[in-house]
Design a protein around this motif. Structure first.
Motif, PDB file in Angstrom:
ATOM      1  N   UNK A 135       8.119  36.537   2.018  1.00 43.53           N
ATOM      2  CA  UNK A 135       7.858  35.107   1.871  1.00 43.53           C
ATOM      3  C   UNK A 135       7.407  34.532   3.208  1.00 43.53           C
ATOM      4  N   UNK A 136       6.418  33.660   3.189  1.00 43.27           N
ATOM      5  CA  UNK A 136       6.049  32.983   4.437  1.00 43.27           C
ATOM      6  C   UNK A 136       7.185  32.061   4.861  1.00 43.27           C
ATOM      7  N   UNK A 137       7.216  31.744   6.135  1.00 44.78           N
ATOM      8  CA  UNK A 137       8.179  30.765   6.640  1.00 44.78           C
ATOM      9  C   UNK A 137       7.407  29.462   6.832  1.00 44.78           C
ATOM     10  N   UNK A 138       7.407  28.628   5.801  1.00 45.52           N
ATOM     11  CA  UNK A 138       6.541  27.441   5.807  1.00 45.52           C
ATOM     12  C   UNK A 138       6.957  26.400   6.840  1.00 45.52           C
ATOM     13  N   UNK A 139       8.214  26.434   7.247  1.00 46.97           N
ATOM     14  CA  UNK A 139       8.670  25.493   8.272  1.00 46.97           C
ATOM     15  C   UNK A 139       9.812  26.160   9.032  1.00 46.97           C
ATOM     16  N   UNK A 140       9.532  26.653  10.216  1.00 48.44           N
ATOM     17  CA  UNK A 140      10.522  27.456  10.920  1.00 48.44           C
ATOM     18  C   UNK A 140      11.600  26.596  11.569  1.00 48.44           C
ATOM     19  N   UNK A 141      12.749  27.223  11.815  1.00 48.92           N
ATOM     20  CA  UNK A 141      13.859  26.572  12.510  1.00 48.92           C
ATOM     21  C   UNK A 141      13.515  26.286  13.959  1.00 48.92           C
ATOM     22  N   UNK A 142      12.463  26.914  14.472  1.00 43.79           N
ATOM     23  CA  UNK A 142      12.040  26.682  15.855  1.00 43.79           C
ATOM     24  C   UNK A 142      11.590  25.246  16.055  1.00 43.79           C
ATOM     25  N   UNK A 143      11.016  24.643  15.001  1.00 43.36           N
ATOM     26  CA  UNK A 143      10.590  23.254  15.114  1.00 43.36           C
ATOM     27  C   UNK A 143       9.094  23.058  15.069  1.00 43.36           C
ATOM     28  N   UNK A 144       8.335  23.999  14.466  1.00 43.61           N
ATOM     29  CA  UNK A 144       6.881  23.836  14.341  1.00 43.61           C
ATOM     30  C   UNK A 144       6.537  22.779  13.293  1.00 43.61           C
ATOM     31  N   UNK A 145       5.266  22.371  13.317  1.00 42.05           N
ATOM     32  CA  UNK A 145       4.762  21.595  12.194  1.00 42.05           C
ATOM     33  C   UNK A 145       4.841  22.439  10.931  1.00 42.05           C
ATOM     34  N   UNK A 146       5.182  21.842   9.795  1.00 45.17           N
ATOM     35  CA  UNK A 146       5.269  22.631   8.561  1.00 45.17           C
ATOM     36  C   UNK A 146       3.898  23.054   8.053  1.00 45.17           C
ATOM     37  N   UNK A 147       3.868  24.225   7.412  1.00 43.07           N
ATOM     38  CA  UNK A 147       2.670  24.665   6.689  1.00 43.07           C
ATOM     39  C   UNK A 147       2.738  24.120   5.272  1.00 43.07           C
ATOM     40  N   UNK A 148       1.566  23.869   4.698  1.00 40.13           N
ATOM     41  CA  UNK A 148       1.504  23.380   3.325  1.00 40.13           C
ATOM     42  C   UNK A 148       1.388  24.563   2.380  1.00 40.13           C
ATOM     43  N   UNK A 149       2.202  24.555   1.340  1.00 40.73           N
ATOM     44  CA  UNK A 149       2.252  25.681   0.413  1.00 40.73           C
ATOM     45  C   UNK A 149       0.885  25.965  -0.207  1.00 40.73           C
ATOM     46  N   UNK A 150       0.205  24.934  -0.664  1.00 42.29           N
ATOM     47  CA  UNK A 150      -1.065  25.157  -1.346  1.00 42.29           C
ATOM     48  C   UNK A 150      -2.155  25.623  -0.384  1.00 42.29           C
ATOM     49  N   UNK A 151      -2.098  25.185   0.869  1.00 40.18           N
ATOM     50  CA  UNK A 151      -3.056  25.688   1.856  1.00 40.18           C
ATOM     51  C   UNK A 151      -2.797  27.153   2.161  1.00 40.18           C
ATOM     52  N   UNK A 152      -1.531  27.528   2.231  1.00 39.79           N
ATOM     53  CA  UNK A 152      -1.207  28.939   2.428  1.00 39.79           C
ATOM     54  C   UNK A 152      -1.776  29.769   1.286  1.00 39.79           C
ATOM     55  N   UNK A 153      -1.563  29.317   0.056  1.00 42.02           N
ATOM     56  CA  UNK A 153      -2.068  30.027  -1.119  1.00 42.02           C
ATOM     57  C   UNK A 153      -3.587  30.153  -1.057  1.00 42.02           C
ATOM     58  N   UNK A 154      -4.264  29.056  -0.735  1.00 43.87           N
ATOM     59  CA  UNK A 154      -5.728  29.074  -0.672  1.00 43.87           C
ATOM     60  C   UNK A 154      -6.233  30.016   0.416  1.00 43.87           C
ATOM     61  N   UNK A 155      -5.523  30.088   1.527  1.00 41.45           N
ATOM     62  CA  UNK A 155      -5.944  30.963   2.626  1.00 41.45           C
ATOM     63  C   UNK A 155      -5.779  32.426   2.253  1.00 41.45           C
ATOM     64  N   UNK A 156      -4.666  32.762   1.593  1.00 43.38           N
ATOM     65  CA  UNK A 156      -4.484  34.141   1.135  1.00 43.38           C
ATOM     66  C   UNK A 156      -5.540  34.490   0.090  1.00 43.38           C
TER      67      UNK A 156
END
Length: 420
Positions: free
Chosen positions: A206-227
């Motif tokens: 599973x992708x880590x759409x929003x890490x505990x490190x504190x990055x900007x979150x990734x959007x689920x649908x953008x991840x899907x479209x990129x894959x």
């Protein structure tokens, strides 16, 4: 009594092994004809041609110092282009080692914005990264981050192509990667894709759409479209930031399953939101069917549910009620609760009952109150250590972020506890 934490380590975590695999590497690995790999916190790839070479990702500063010597062992050609697949330090940290007046750095047009964001929050993000990765990476932040900023020479949009020494290179924007400026490098003649951390460090997880490190979150649908963009190329080989994935059928099957699984989680989360369910209920209830289950060593289903929920709704959680609108934290009433309970030690004793009943999270809720009321309570500190170890045992320690967070919490108890 000090709370020992010797039992919690990075051993057995695939990602940890991958990050550490560059230590001691003295020869480049040929992943395909004329495509060489230097391993590290993020792998770098040298694609050779008769008219000069193309470097994909520079690695961290420390990795680049080693990688430059490794690549010199397979090619004496000048590096003509350096392509950055995203804007994290394990891609750009070593740019100054490879950059010359005679080569160009290529990145997506959003890359300067991503770097400005990274510089603005450097201390925050370094602190978050070190809490999770300090047991895994050797050295200090000074070994990872550059000593000077190297700007990109060529900024691209959705697509860019060039030919060098008879080799065609195509760059595709994949904003669902770990940074909005993420790119994949496609070699159409060889049908090889170099994708950096589009999938995160592990393929089939599973992708880590929003890490505990504190990055900007990734959007689920953008991840899907990129894959899906990668999948449509029908690669026979995919070189990630850490892995070499081979076989068209295997890649098609796995990328299809990744797309379907993340889409399923997204859709069930949205359905639950529309049905009025709160975020924690959805974190418990959204569980993909077995045929869509991916590994959870890096990302987790529940975390992606949470990331998707907040992607659409922002920071306010109605289930937390009115107090979520204000700056007074729950810890402000901890002394009053502890007083009513008969003191922090009484709360810690009740927490230990939760531990014995196999409920570490309930115990930790109580212990947060106890330690906020009386930070020096050795009874509460010891109880927290027991609760954290039970939690680690129940989760199996299979997720890197989860295991390393618990380890850091135990480390903090060690630091706060008086010695024997």
């Amino acid at each position: 009594m000090a709370i020992t934490n010797d039992s919690v380590s990075e051993k057995g975590l695939t990602v940890a092994g991958m990050i550490q695999s560059g230590e001691g590497q003295d020869k480049a690995i040929e992943r395909a004809p004329g495509i060489y790999e230097s391993r590290g916190v993020g792998n770098s790839y040298l694609v050779t041609t008769p008219e000069g070479d193309v470097l994909v990702n520079a690695g961290t500063l420390r990795d680049a110092r080693r990688g430059k010597a490794i690549f010199a062992g397979v090619s004496a050609n000048p590096i003509r282009y350096i392509v950055l697949t995203q804007s994290h330090a394990n891609q750009f940290g070593g740019l100054e080692i490879y950059k010359t007046p005679d080569n160009d750095v290529i990145a997506h047009r959003i890359y300067p914005e991503d770097r400005a964001y990274g510089r603005a929050l450097q201390q925050h993000m370094t602190r978050g990264s070190r809490r999770i990765f300090r047991r895994i990476t050797t050295g200090t932040p000074d070994d990872i981050l550059p000593t000077r900023e190297v700007a990109a020479d060529i900024l691209i949009d959705d697509f860019h192509a060039f030919t060098l020494g008879g080799r065609r290179f195509e760059l595709h924007w994949t904003p669902g990667g770990e940074a909005r400026s993420a790119l994949i490098v496609w070699l159409p003649d060889e049908r090889i894709a170099i994708v950096g951390n589009l999938f995160g460090p592990l393929f089939g997880n599973y992708p880590n759409l929003n890490t505990m490190r504190g990055d900007k979150p990734r959007w689920a649908l953008q991840f899907i479209a990129s894959v899906a963009k990668l999948r449509a190329l029908h690669p026979v080989q995919v070189l990630t930031g850490h892995e070499d994935i081979r076989g068209e059928e295997h890649i098609q099957t796995e990328t299809g399953r990744i797309i379907d699984s993340v889409q399923w989680i997204h859709d069930r989360t949205v359905e639950g939101m529309n049905a009025g369910k709160d975020i924690r209920t959805l974190m418990r209830e959204v569980v993909p069917p077995p045929e869509l289950a991916l590994k959870e060593e890096y990302g987790k289903v529940a975390w992606n549910v949470r990331a998707t929920y907040h992607e659409y709704t922002g920071w306010f959680d109605p289930a937390r009620g009115t107090t979520d609108l204000y700056d007074v934290p729950p810890s402000s009433v901890a002394p009053a609760i502890a007083e009513l309970a008969g003191g922090a030690d009484r709360l810690a004793e009740r927490a230990l009952t939760f531990v014995k009943e196999g409920q570490p999270l309930e115990a930790l809720h109580l212990l947060d109150i106890a330690l906020a009321a009386e930070p020096g309570s050795t009874t509460a500190q010891a109880a927290k250590g027991e609760a954290l170890r039970l939690l680690l045992d129940q989760t199996g320690g299979k997720n890197l972020w989860e295991r390393m967070w618990i380890a850091s919490e135990l480390d903090a108890l060690d630091a706060d506890s008086p010695g024997e």
